[in-house]
Design a protein around this motif. Structure first.
Motif, short mmCIF file in Angstrom:
data_model
loop_
_atom_site.label_atom_id
_atom_site.label_comp_id
_atom_site.label_asym_id
_atom_site.label_seq_id
_atom_site.Cartn_x
_atom_site.Cartn_y
_atom_site.Cartn_z
N GLN A 291 0.83 -1.20 0.00
CA GLN A 291 0.00 0.00 0.00
C GLN A 291 0.87 1.26 0.00
O GLN A 291 0.62 2.22 -0.72
CB GLN A 291 -0.93 0.00 1.22
N ALA A 292 1.92 1.24 0.82
CA ALA A 292 2.80 2.41 0.92
C ALA A 292 3.46 2.68 -0.43
O ALA A 292 3.58 3.83 -0.87
CB ALA A 292 3.86 2.16 1.98
N PHE A 293 3.87 1.61 -1.08
CA PHE A 293 4.54 1.74 -2.37
C PHE A 293 3.60 2.39 -3.40
O PHE A 293 3.98 3.34 -4.10
CB PHE A 293 4.98 0.35 -2.84
N ILE A 294 2.36 1.93 -3.44
CA ILE A 294 1.39 2.50 -4.39
C ILE A 294 1.11 3.96 -4.05
O ILE A 294 1.07 4.82 -4.93
CB ILE A 294 0.09 1.66 -4.39
N ASP A 295 0.95 4.25 -2.76
CA ASP A 295 0.72 5.63 -2.33
C ASP A 295 1.88 6.53 -2.74
O ASP A 295 1.69 7.63 -3.26
CB ASP A 295 0.57 5.70 -0.80
N ASN A 296 3.09 6.07 -2.49
CA ASN A 296 4.25 6.90 -2.81
C ASN A 296 4.40 7.11 -4.30
O ASN A 296 4.77 8.20 -4.76
CB ASN A 296 5.54 6.27 -2.24
N LEU A 297 4.09 6.08 -5.06
CA LEU A 297 4.15 6.20 -6.51
C LEU A 297 3.19 7.30 -6.96
O LEU A 297 3.52 8.14 -7.80
CB LEU A 297 3.78 4.86 -7.16
#
Ligand SMILES: *Cc1c(COP(=O)(O)O)cnc(C)c1O
Length: 829
Positions: free
Chosen positions: A27-33
């Motif tokens: 989730q964090a990865f998608i948010d940061n992207l």
């Protein structure tokens, strides 16, 4: 808001900024992207994916960093400040994944998104803020300090351009600027409030301060240092330390003055001049001339760092009187040695202390690590230049020297030649400031970086100082971090070790590898061991195929020499061996030699003619041998372009043989030797630097020793070294040198390599020809040993099993106990 909502969707209310579960990471990865890169997966580039991954990790580091800062503040622990003009960090992403213990989870999260973690990792451009061993050592020490939970700050320079990128064109090295910041640096945090003024030039004047005579420095330029912080997480702990790098900028007030007088262009020019100070890393081994900027760089980062420490100390205790109790400041070589004068200046001029108490603080604050015995590498600055750029620090150097020389005179009555030898000011070749003397006088501890080197420091370059203060001198043998150089570089080996030892505790305590000794004859282990090595050799072979135009056979012996190119490291001795084998094969095509691939890597200083010629020679020999049908692949030569931390990580796991062949007495320690051996390469080496201790640990029977000892080399030098006699006495050596001079490797040009062969035959201070015969015969033994693969594997296993001493964790423990007197301060979760 958004993250709160999303984290509620995660099981166990795990926060997307800090959680370590697969779901949280994904989730964090998608948010940061999306929120930081402004991309969604369908249109994102590999670099976008890398940035999103890096920010995901950084959030988790920051969480630990804040907790660490609180713990340190609470524990009132002594802090180590490691001052280094270089930090050769290598890529951060993999190491942070390893140190956080989330490698497998992150890989699985990536797979869920259809992404390959290894490909993302490859996107990272490493910060090349160092030349080689010295800068890499500083980076290993940051990793170990955090892992050992020692409160520490690394201080250095945020060079806009790091060490140049190297390509090979027509066999020659070509340098390209390293614009490592061009795509942004997700690991650093700019601290706009942390800025310090640094003065340059101008003059000093006395003034009366309420009855106290004081000195005021009126500079003609003030530059501002701005802080960029990078968190450095320890392995398997919550401690995250700080690397604080300074970037140079024009001060606003300075611009403002120029505006008032209408000098707009002048203001802009001043801004450009100010910013050049942190613009570029100087390559080693460059000629002295035009190094004014380097002295400015040194003073700039040292002054910012000390102002930062003093500010912290003053703000927490209301005074700086116990500064030395709070801080232990290590000088990584003499590059930051001006700190001795600068701390005195800050205490006296800014904090209004008197000389004696200021000197008591100063001489209890610093430790100095010496890194070289090579006279040409000992730093000195002309008094003229030093005084022009740093007039007030020069006055202080003079005063330190005056007091110091009085002490020498008192101890050694009437010995004025000793006084001249020890003076911080060298009067023998123009007047010059000797930075090693300044560092030694101003430090409570001086250390060399390997047992032999520390002895030579005491008996040669700092002998007079050892006579005066024997208790000041120490040895701390260098080490390297197993997190980067085994776990990250060689994951297959790491997995095998963990399997065999039944635990991964060895990653924190490398001495545990010793229990492998019991399995040294286990045929099951031998098979796994060789499979791990072969897989690494296949990886490297594929990479070299793409980037060096040679695809070596993974079944051949990989004989590797990777390090800066320098005459003292003697890559040309290695080449003479290759040419010798080539001639033997040409003379006797049926000669039964085991197939070998010689792999070189390393950068030459842009202005070091002989080093660049050595690169050209390696590539020229490669060109001839690799395409000679008569050789038929028995010998191959490859030059890996752009040796860096990242490329080194491809090399160390794949090596069968590690070349550590410097002339004895010249290499202070070496750390490449440790990285190779930790990955199961056997060493062919001289009794130099840490090779001595590696051989002691792994056993003489598992190490291919050759060459003169340091004493023998010294004696040769003293009696007049006559290299032509070695040429005369060895038929094979003569014909190897003649073949190079014949033009065979230079399309008929007989002159191209003449400067190199002439130097070898006529005066070579590094005595290549004296060691040639012994080297070549030892290499034959290597060839024989390689044929008995069982025995080779046994030696390789024993090398790894006995490398515990060379973890940088051991080095840092030594520093903590012998020198810094600091205790761990674990960060609370
Ligand atoms: C370890 C390392 C070095 C030092 O190698 P030596 O063989 O000790 O000179 C230099 N450069 C890089 C990139 C390294 O990782």
């Amino acid at each position: 808001m958004n993250t709160v909502v999303q984290s509620d969707l995660l099981s166990g209310h795990e926060h997307t900024r800090t959680g370590l579960s697969q779901a949280a990471l994904k989730q964090a990865f998608i948010d940061n992207l999306f929120y930081l890169q402004g991309r969604f997966p369908e249109v994102a580039t590999p670099h976008d994916f890398y940035m999103a991954a890096a920010y995901t990790l950084r959030d988790r580091l920051l969480d630990r960093w804040v907790k660490t800062a609180r713990s340190y503040k609470h524990s009132q622990a002594r802090t180590v400040c490691y001052l280094s003009a270089e930090f050769l960090l290598g890529p951060h992403l993999v190491n942070n994944l390893i140190n956080l213990g989330i490698m497998d989870t992150a890989r699985a999260a990536g797979e869920e998104l259809g992404l390959d973690l290894d490909a993302i990792v490859q996107e990272e451009e490493e910060p090349g803020l160092g030349n080689g061993g010295l800068g890499r050592l500083a980076a290993c020490y940051l990793d170990s300090l955090a892992t050992l939970e020692i409160p520490a700050i690394g201080y250095g320079i945020r060079y806009e351009f790091g060490i140049f990128d190297q390509t090979i064109e027509n066999g020659w090295q070509v340098e390209h600027t390293d614009a490592w910041l061009r795509n942004g640096n997700p690991w650093e945090i700019y601290r706009p409030k942390l800025r310090f003024p640094v003065k340059f030039g101008g003059h000093t004047q006395q003034y009366d301060d309420d009855g106290h005579l004081r000195i005021r420095w009126i500079p003609d330029l003030v530059i501002e240092g701005r802080a960029y912080d990078t968190p450095i997480l320890g392995y398997g702990v919550n401690n995250a330390n700080l690397l604080r790098l300074w970037s140079a900028h024009a001060t606003q007030s300075f611009n403002f003055q120029s505006f008032n007088t209408g000098d707009y262009y002048g203001a802009v020019r001043a801004k450009v001049e100010a910013e050049t100070i942190s613009k570029i890393l100087y390559p080693n081994d460059e000629p002295e001339a035009g190094k004014e900027l380097r002295l400015k760089q040194q003073y700039f980062f040292v002054s910012c760092s000390l102002q930062d420490m003093l500010r912290l100390q003053f703000n927490t205790t209301g005074s700086v009187e116990k500064f030395h109790e709070k801080y232990s400041v290590q000088l990584n070589d003499t590059h930051p040695a001006v700190a001795v004068a600068e701390l005195m200046r800050l205490l006296i001029d800014d904090y209004k202390m008197t000389w004696d108490p200021a000197w008591e603080i100063t001489r209890h604050t610093f430790g100095y690590t010496n890194h070289t015995l090579l006279p040409e590498a000992l730093e000195t600055w002309s008094v003229e230049l030093f005084g022009r750029i740093l007039p007030r620090p020069l006055e202080i150097v003079y005063e330190i020297n005056r007091c110091f020389l009085d002490e020498v005179r008192m101890r050694f009555l009437g010995d004025e030649s000793r006084v001249a030898r020890m003076s911080i000011i060298d009067e023998t070749q123009g007047r010059r400031v000797r930075m090693a003397h300044l560092a030694t006088v101003g430090s409570f501890a001086v250390n060399g970086v390997a047992a032999m080197h520390s002895e030579l420091v005491k008996s040669t370059i700092l002998k007079d100082f050892h006579d005066l203060w024997p208790e000041k001198f120490h040895n701390v043998t260098n080490g390297v971090t197993p997190r980067r150089f085994i776990v990250a570089a060689n994951p297959r080996l790491a997995t095998l070790l963990t399997e065999r030892l039944g635990s991964d505790a060895w990653v924190r305590d490398l001495s545990l590898l010793r229990s492998l000794e019991a399995h040294a004859d286990d045929t099951g282990l031998h098979a796994d061991w060789q499979a791990v090595k072969t897989a690494a050799k296949e990886d490297l072979s594929n990479w070299l195929g793409k980037h060096a135009g040679v695809t070596p056979d993974p079944a051949s012996l990989f004989d590797v020499q990777a390090k800066r190119i320098h005459e003292y490291k003697r890559q040309h001795l290695n080449v003479l061996h290759i040419v010798t084998l080539y001639q033997r094969l040409k003379a006797n095509p049926h000669l039964d030699l085991p197939p070998r691939t010689f792999i070189f890597g390393g950068k030459a200083a842009p202005g070091y003619f002989m080093a660049k010629l050595i690169i050209k020679l390696i590539n020229s020999v490669a060109e001839v041998i690799n395409r000679d049908p008569q050789i038929n692949g028995t010998l191959r030569v490859a030059f890996m372009p752009d040796f860096s931390v990242k490329n080194g990580q491809r090399l160390y796991p794949a090596a069968d043989l590690s070349e550590q062949i410097s002339l004895a007495g010249k290499e202070a320690s070496g750390t490449g030797n440790m990285k190779f051996s930790m990955n199961g390469a056997l060493t062919i080496g001289t009794l130099d630097g840490a090779n001595v201790e590696i051989r002691e640990e792994v056993g003489d029977e598992n190490f291919f020793l050759f060459g003169l000892t340091a004493e023998q080399a010294q004696r040769h030098q003293a009696q007049g070294y006559r290299p032509w006699e070695f040429r005369h006495e060895s038929e094979e050596l003569r014909s190897a040198l003649d073949l190079i001079d014949s033009g065979l490797f230079s399309h008929g040009d007989k002159e191209l390599f003449r400067p190199l062969t002439n130097s070898l035959i006529q005066y070579d201070p590094f005595m290549v020809l004296a060691d040639y015969e012994h080297y070549v015969s030892r290499q034959s033994e290597v060839g024989h040993a390689w044929r008995d693969r069982e025995h080779w594997n046994r030696m390789s296993i024993l090398n790894v099993a006995r490398m515990g001493k060379f973890s940088s964790d051991r080095s840092i423990r030594d520093y903590c106990e012998q020198i810094w007197k600091v205790q761990p301060a674990p960060a609370d979760v």
